[in-house]
Design an enzyme around this catalytic site. Sequence first.
Site, PDB file in Angstrom:
ATOM      1  N   ARG A 117       0.839  -1.199   0.000  1.00  9.59           N
ATOM      2  CA  ARG A 117       0.000   0.000   0.000  1.00  9.59           C
ATOM      3  C   ARG A 117       0.881   1.258   0.000  1.00  9.59           C
ATOM      4  NH1 ARG A 117      -2.063   1.410   3.995  1.00  9.59           N
ATOM      5  NH2 ARG A 117      -1.021   0.056   5.502  1.00  9.59           N
TER       6      ARG A 117
ATOM      7  N   LYS B  41      -8.229  -2.566   1.590  1.00  7.51           N
ATOM      8  CA  LYS B  41      -8.133  -1.586   2.664  1.00  7.51           C
ATOM      9  C   LYS B  41      -8.987  -0.347   2.400  1.00  7.51           C
ATOM     10  CE  LYS B  41      -5.512  -4.024   5.279  1.00  7.51           C
ATOM     11  NZ  LYS B  41      -6.095  -4.665   6.491  1.00  7.51           N
TER      12      LYS B  41
ATOM     13  N   HIS C 133      -9.253  -4.355  13.301  1.00 12.45           N
ATOM     14  CA  HIS C 133      -8.194  -4.976  12.511  1.00 12.45           C
ATOM     15  C   HIS C 133      -7.620  -6.117  13.344  1.00 12.45           C
ATOM     16  CE1 HIS C 133      -4.005  -4.651  10.479  1.00 12.45           C
ATOM     17  NE2 HIS C 133      -4.767  -5.494   9.823  1.00 12.45           N
TER      18      HIS C 133
ATOM     19  N   SER D 245       2.112  -6.198  11.892  1.00 12.90           N
ATOM     20  CA  SER D 245       2.844  -7.165  11.091  1.00 12.90           C
ATOM     21  C   SER D 245       4.011  -7.758  11.872  1.00 12.90           C
ATOM     22  CB  SER D 245       3.369  -6.479   9.830  1.00 12.90           C
ATOM     23  OG  SER D 245       4.114  -7.369   9.038  1.00 12.90           O
TER      24      SER D 245
ATOM     25  N   LYS E 221      -0.333 -12.554  14.457  1.00 13.57           N
ATOM     26  CA  LYS E 221      -1.800 -12.485  14.422  1.00 13.57           C
ATOM     27  C   LYS E 221      -2.408 -13.647  13.635  1.00 13.57           C
ATOM     28  CE  LYS E 221      -3.416  -8.950  12.136  1.00 13.57           C
ATOM     29  NZ  LYS E 221      -4.125  -9.416  10.901  1.00 13.57           N
ATOM     30  N   THR E 222      -1.890 -13.866  12.444  1.00  9.23           N
ATOM     31  CA  THR E 222      -2.414 -14.953  11.607  1.00  9.23           C
ATOM     32  C   THR E 222      -1.996 -16.312  12.149  1.00  9.23           C
ATOM     33  OG1 THR E 222      -2.416 -13.543   9.643  1.00  9.23           O
ATOM     34  CG2 THR E 222      -2.462 -15.921   9.285  1.00  9.23           C
TER      35      THR E 222
ATOM     36  N   ASP F 254      -8.371 -11.085   9.468  1.00  6.13           N
ATOM     37  CA  ASP F 254      -7.900  -9.700   9.368  1.00  6.13           C
ATOM     38  C   ASP F 254      -8.899  -8.616   9.772  1.00  6.13           C
ATOM     39  OD1 ASP F 254      -5.631  -8.083   8.661  1.00  6.13           O
ATOM     40  OD2 ASP F 254      -6.756  -7.405   6.924  1.00  6.13           O
TER      41      ASP F 254
ATOM     42  N   ARG G 125       2.322 -12.093  -1.041  1.00  6.28           N
ATOM     43  CA  ARG G 125       0.965 -12.336  -0.536  1.00  6.28           C
ATOM     44  C   ARG G 125       0.275 -13.451  -1.309  1.00  6.28           C
ATOM     45  NH1 ARG G 125      -1.263  -9.368   4.000  1.00  6.28           N
ATOM     46  NH2 ARG G 125       0.065  -7.547   4.268  1.00  6.28           N
TER      47      ARG G 125
END
Length: 534
Positions: free
Chosen positions: A59, A199, A219, A237, A241-242, A256, A321
């Site tokens: 982004r 986003k 988020h 990041s 989290k994932t 997410d 990704r």
Amino acid sequence: MNSIKNQVPNLGYLGIGHTVLLHYQLTPAQLIEQAVKRHEGMLTENGALAIDTGKFTGRSPKDRFIVEDEITSGNVWWSDINTRFDAGKFESLYSGIIAYLAGKEIFVRDAGICANEKYRTNIRVITETAYQNLFAHHLFIRPEITDASRQPEWTVIAAPGFMADPSTDGTRQPNFTIISFSKKIIIIGGTGYTGEIKKGIFSVLNFILPHDKQVLSMHCSANTGAKGDTALFFGLSGTGKTTLSADPTRRLIGDDEHGWSDYAVFNFEGGCYAKCAGLTPEKEPQIFKAIRYGALLENTNFFAGTRSINFSDISKTENTRVAYPLENVDNAAIPSLGPPPKNIFFLTADAFGILPPISRLTPEQAMYHFISGYTAKIAGTETGITEPKATFSACFGEAFLPLHPVVYAKLLGQKIKEHRVTVWLINTGWTGGAYGTGQRIKLAYTRAIITAALNGNLNDVNYRTLTSFNLAVPESCPDVPENILDPRRSWSNSEAYDEAESNLALLFTENFSKYTFNGSEEIANANPAATINI
């Protein structure tokens, strides 16, 4: 050319005429066929589509704008994050992108956002490339029945080949993402990075749901156990989290973006957009297995002479990704929603080695650490970083917050108290010293800690207080060494720890000072070793 017979969406409301060659609601197979035909990407050995997003592999937050109008003028948190864009300039730029699409092939997809039917919003995504439309198919909710005659509530137009002229259009660079809340349109130009689509929609929901519906937009990742106990995982990041929400014993609600209403936590999306640098079946089995026919890989590399992806090769970008539907995850919760959470985990990778692997927060501390959104970057993650660097991102997603962070924090605090949620601060970073001296906390220990918290094994143990941060730290946890739980004891030099702890507390205080003008005394008093005047 239309993909669905007798279904031709009327794009007149956008000013798009009949000169375009329109592909409507193509299947993944059809989109992959188009993408390969148009030289947008190549098939991998297992049928996934591998593409490059061009100049932008992530982004561009400084090139995201919000149109200032009667809806946003007095409500948006205007800042470096939310930059005003003139309504007249938007109209001019919008006309330019529509003119650019005239006579071109475009791909149109009708989809939805918000798994909770009460808050479901219909969207239309119009893209210049087939791969962007494949991304929209995966990431948004796929309707069982499509009604092309119905005008959607929101429209996204993404044209990577259209460049703005900063000298006349009011943008910073040729690339841009601009959100108009009065027109209910997002226009994206000059970038092929698909995350801008995702986003952009998230930013819209971050305004609409808290402001209009009193629904907390978040988020975070979310999962639910066999007894219906929902857990939320917030983190920037690199904090896990994932990884930590991908638990084979629990069902994944989403990885997410979620909403928290009075009675449910629900996924905004219909798919996952996971990082895959260094991906292996041992480290991330759920993600690895989800990469199969139809998945979209971005900016990855093949092993030489093969169609097999080398996930360790990050020569194009560290931000490689993969996008895939939620159904590709074996234990996904379908529909992707669950009851209000019983546990919330704030994840931080503290590279200074100060924070304990787990601590229990009061509601006031939860609001404070939510606003702070702390983690630390380490040497090598960005050019110029040679030692640990504290990073703060409000609500663990500052770049996507149209409203002031305190708005989200207060709403979080209300829900925590109403539903009696236990909130934990989890350090997945370093112990025994800072990065370079100490060791990274083993993933096995972190998983054991999360499991103990979810199972209630930490409810009745003794707690000690971490001095500067006033954190309640359990003295014991199943399958975790006690010296790991007390960060000061894990350092060989306790005086060095005390100095580093005070320095980190000061960084927290300095960061939080910019939010106090719109905060509350109860949140400010949770500041580590400091009293802040409101």
